[in-house]
Design an enzyme around this catalytic site. Structure first.
Site, PDB file in Angstrom:
ATOM      1  N   GLU A 109      -0.827   5.534  -2.802  1.00 34.39           N
ATOM      2  CA  GLU A 109      -1.524   6.248  -3.867  1.00 34.39           C
ATOM      3  C   GLU A 109      -1.710   7.703  -3.480  1.00 34.39           C
ATOM      4  OE1 GLU A 109      -4.106   2.323  -5.301  1.00 34.39           O
ATOM      5  OE2 GLU A 109      -5.152   4.084  -4.517  1.00 34.39           O
ATOM      6  N   HIS A 137      -6.116   4.005 -10.128  1.00 36.95           N
ATOM      7  CA  HIS A 137      -7.239   3.640  -9.256  1.00 36.95           C
ATOM      8  C   HIS A 137      -8.529   4.250  -9.801  1.00 36.95           C
ATOM      9  CE1 HIS A 137      -8.235   2.303  -4.873  1.00 36.95           C
ATOM     10  NE2 HIS A 137      -9.239   2.076  -5.692  1.00 36.95           N
TER      11      HIS A 137
END
Length: 323
Positions: A266, A285
């Protein structure tokens, strides 16, 4: 002299204003970004850490010899070096469930978005395509009477179960810590082993912490066990799922669709293979942070810091560091 709390990383002005407004009398926030000289200088003065879990290994703990508590604003703590914290004798606490409502709501949103094909329909409408295709190839589904399998029934998992019940879903769960029969009855859930959960759930939703026991908890063998037409939802941590195996399962139709708030890397690479799949709905997220729970997370954090400063044991210590 005020007791120093190291806060990292720096957030927006609006969020920092919330933090400053809730900072107890007698404490001072030292705001820094990870990896900067200012961060390590502040660590040397601080008795408490408040913030997110990033780059927290031996170097951090050595730079903060007076540290009494690492108080995270996040539920996840996989970026904290547990052995380094244990060696330093510093307890690590997570956010006390302050983001549980947000993640539970996001989970239900992803389930609905996948089953109702929200992203595809939005893109079609924007592109000037109104109800393209027939019902057979544009199927949408109801939650009512479907079975939700929750893997990990902690704070978040329990809140997901309550919200799913409002949609008339049947809820079953697997967790290494099983509830009592009375607790299961009160929550309206039933315990099953993981293989049975995979075989019988229309929706499988992941709510486990990331550790050695949960890394790649779902891989090719588990996807092969899933019920035909079932979907996967992951709002905990990317590495609990074998991403390569998930890609193959989604591409082949073995897993019908997925709603993912987390990935292994990420942010992901721009050419991530999963981006090319039509049966995946992604969010960045973003399940945990809401405007409301910034206040709740800071309130929990400062309360726990004050507990330790008063000589009491901290709350919400992560399981690996509990006595």
């Amino acid at each position: 002299m005020a007791t120093k709390i190291l806060f990292a990383p720096r957030q927006s002005d609006a969020v920092m204003e919330i933090a400053r407004s809730l900072t107890p009398a007698g404490f001072e926030l030292l705001i820094a970004d990870f990896g900067t000289p200012g961060f390590y200088a502040a660590a040397g003065q601080a008795e408490y850490y408040l913030g997110l879990a990033r780059q927290m290994g031996g170097e951090f703990f050595r730079a903060a010899p007076n540290l009494k508590l690492v108080q995270l604003l996040s539920a996840g703590y996989d970026r904290v070096d547990i052995e380094a914290a244990r060696k330093a004798g510093v307890p690590v606490s997570n956010n006390g469930g302050a983001n549980a409502i947000a993640v539970a709501e996001h989970t239900i949103m992803l389930i609905l978005a996948v089953l109702k094909r929200v992203v595809k329909f939005h893109n079609d409408v924007v592109a000037g395509k109104w109800r393209v295709g027939g019902f057979d190839d544009q199927r949408v589904y109801e939650l009512s009477r479907r079975t939700l399998g929750i893997v990990g029934l902690g704070n978040i998992g329990k809140k997901v179960a309550r919200r799913a019940a409002a949609f008339d879903m049947t809820v079953q769960y697997y967790d290494i810590a099983r509830l009592t029969e009375a607790e299961e009855d009160a929550l309206g859930v039933r315990f099953v082993l993981l293989p049975e959960l995979l075989r019988t759930s229309d929706v499988v939703s992941m709510h486990v912490p990331l550790d050695d026991s949960t890394r790649h908890m779902l891989g090719a063998p588990e996807f092969a066990q899933m019920k035909p037409g079932a979907i996967l939802i992951n709002t905990c941590r990317g590495p609990v799922v074998d991403e390569g195996a998930l890609y193959q399962a989604l591409k082949s139709g073995q897993v019908a669709a997925a709603g993912l708030d987390v990935l292994v890397e990420e942010p992901p690479a721009k050419d991530h293979p999963i981006f090319g799949l039509p049966n995946v709905t992604l969010t960045p997220h973003s399940a945990g942070p809401t405007w409301e729970n910034w206040t709740a997370r800071f309130r929990n954090g400062f309360d726990n810091i004050q507990r330790v400063a008063a000589g009491r044991a901290p709350k919400w210590v992560i399981p690996e560091l509990q006595p």
